[in-house]
Design a protein around this motif. Structure first.
Motif, PDB file in Angstrom:
ATOM      1  N   ARG A   1      39.022  30.723  25.414  1.00  0.00           N
ATOM      2  CA  ARG A   1      39.321  30.000  26.983  1.00  0.00           C
ATOM      3  C   ARG A   1      38.711  28.634  27.185  1.00  0.00           C
ATOM      4  NH1 ARG A   1      41.301  34.027  31.045  1.00  0.00           N
ATOM      5  NH2 ARG A   1      41.211  35.937  29.963  1.00  0.00           N
TER       6      ARG A   1
ATOM      7  N   ASN B   1      41.614  28.822  31.140  1.00  0.00           N
ATOM      8  CA  ASN B   1      42.668  29.069  30.672  1.00  0.00           C
ATOM      9  C   ASN B   1      42.649  29.418  28.853  1.00  0.00           C
ATOM     10  OD1 ASN B   1      43.544  27.705  33.013  1.00  0.00           O
ATOM     11  ND2 ASN B   1      45.733  27.779  32.269  1.00  0.00           N
TER      12      ASN B   1
ATOM     13  N   GLN C   1      52.109  34.577  29.216  1.00  0.00           N
ATOM     14  CA  GLN C   1      51.943  35.067  30.583  1.00  0.00           C
ATOM     15  C   GLN C   1      52.874  36.139  31.083  1.00  0.00           C
ATOM     16  OE1 GLN C   1      49.036  34.686  32.077  1.00  0.00           O
ATOM     17  NE2 GLN C   1      48.329  32.914  30.858  1.00  0.00           N
TER      18      GLN C   1
ATOM     19  N   ASP D   1      43.641  36.904  37.198  1.00  0.00           N
ATOM     20  CA  ASP D   1      43.476  35.983  35.832  1.00  0.00           C
ATOM     21  C   ASP D   1      44.723  35.369  35.663  1.00  0.00           C
ATOM     22  OD1 ASP D   1      42.217  34.901  33.501  1.00  0.00           O
ATOM     23  OD2 ASP D   1      43.137  36.393  32.473  1.00  0.00           O
TER      24      ASP D   1
ATOM     25  N   GLN E   1      45.287  31.135  35.780  1.00  0.00           N
ATOM     26  CA  GLN E   1      45.763  30.259  35.009  1.00  0.00           C
ATOM     27  C   GLN E   1      47.057  29.335  35.476  1.00  0.00           C
ATOM     28  OE1 GLN E   1      45.502  31.414  30.955  1.00  0.00           O
ATOM     29  NE2 GLN E   1      44.667  33.512  31.200  1.00  0.00           N
TER      30      GLN E   1
END
Length: 375
Positions: free
Chosen positions: A123, A128, A148, A166, A170
């Motif tokens: 990340r 991200n 996603q 999470d 993002q």
């Protein structure tokens, strides 16, 4: 409309799991097709055709295509978790549907395998996922679509929504770091480390608004919302608002033909062209956005106009009476071996091809939304 189903039939007839006619990159490389996002786009669209028409040929094609690649133990031919490439998550979306339709346990195992990559993704400092291990600290809009919606569906179905925060954060980071406040459009990529030659050393951003990346991102928002539990409230509503604002920003740049340009905000520039894949994604996003109640009813007209515009400009018969969908940008990215710079000239330099799934898949998804209007 019948013309489009004829076109799909022609593509399916000419394709096998090893050599799908729509994977132009693999064809040009002379390689067999393994697990990749391009085929994932196409099979997802074919499954959507099955969902709407209940025509068995779509289901059996999709099931056979994926079945050949997934082994009994759930391992996937040509897929390595360790590659840590966010694109490779995309084809995993087909596994949920095929598992529901077939009950094959190997599909369930393969879903867990793909999810295990998400757990290992490196990340950026903002939290991200990197786009790929070979592109450290970089977030590309495309990557949100690749990963996603799968991540959200897994969390909703199998993981008690534990990582919802999470996923939402993002997206919120992308708004914060990649959205241009003047136009409301999003830059193609962001380098959190500010080290890449293509990025602005102050903002970390690439230079341009590439149509297909904007499209992938709009689909990412829409399809992730579609797989989320709306009862989570605030973050869900916030993300819906982000989607609506993006649609409004994109509509300012819709051409009178109904389509959009390869570099979105400079339609009149020399060599800029109306591009099929991104325009198809926008048609899909607008039509599905209205159907899900995220967009006002009046926006359907813009989606229909986009779809008909693509058919008019780029869907045509050759001398043998076979149909082709033209005007598809084959590929665009940043950095890598070719040192792609993200300039306007760069986006104009990539090949424009026919019948590639990055255009045909979204075109087919838009078509399924058109078909839903008839139901």
């Amino acid at each position: 409309m019948d013309k489009i189903e004829k076109y799909i039939d022609e593509l399916l007839e000419k394709s096998t799991p090893d050599r799908p006619i729509w994977n132009i990159e693999k064809i040009l490389q002379g390689k067999k097709s393994t697990w990749n996002y391009i085929d994932g786009c196409m099979i997802k669209a074919i499954l959507e055709m099955y969902a709407i028409t209940k025509d068995e040929k779509y289901f059996s094609f999709a099931d056979h295509f994926i079945d050949c690649k997934v082994m009994e133990d759930g391992s996937i031919k040509g897929y390595s978790v360790e590659e840590l490439n966010i694109d490779n998550v995309n084809a995993g979306k087909t596994l949920f549907e095929l598992y529901d339709l077939t009950g094959k346990e190997k599909y369930r195992k393969a879903i867990d395998l793909v999810y295990s990559q998400i757990q290992k993704m490196p990340r950026t400092k903002e939290g991200n996922f990197w786009h790929k291990n070979i592109y450290p600290n970089q977030v590309w809009l495309d990557g949100l679509y690749m990963c996603q919606p799968f991540y959200m569906e897994y969390e909703t179905r199998f993981h008690d929504k534990k990582n919802y925060d999470d996923i939402f954060s993002q997206f919120f980071n992308v708004v914060k770091n990649m959205r241009d406040p003047k136009t409301g459009l999003y830059y193609h990529a962001y380098d959190s480390s500010r080290e890449m030659f293509w990025c602005d050393k102050v903002t970390g951003l690439s230079q341009n608004f590439w149509l297909r990346a904007s499209g992938w991102y709009s689909m990412a928002l829409l399809d992730t919302l579609d797989k989320a539990d709306a009862s989570v409230g605030e973050p869900y509503e916030k993300m819906k608002q982000i989607f609506v604002e993006l649609m409004d920003s994109m509509l300012k740049y819709q051409d009178e033909s109904g389509m959009w340009y390869q570099v979105v905000n400079v339609g009149g520039m020399d060599r800029n062209y109306l591009e099929t894949s991104g325009s198809s994604i926008m048609a899909y996003a607008l039509l599905k956005g209205v159907r899900l109640g995220f967009l006002p009813e009046s926006y359907r007209t813009y989606g229909e106009k986009a779809f008909h515009g693509i058919c008019e400009k780029y869907l045509s018969e050759d001398e043998n009476g076979e149909l082709h969908l033209d005007g598809i940008c084959l590929v665009a990215g940043l950095g890598g071996a070719n040192r792609r710079s993200g300039t306007f000239d760069y986006y104009m330099s990539e090949p424009v091809v026919k019948d590639d799934a990055k255009g045909v898949g979204p075109f087919l998804l838009a078509y399924t939304e058109m078909k839903r209007l008839e139901m």
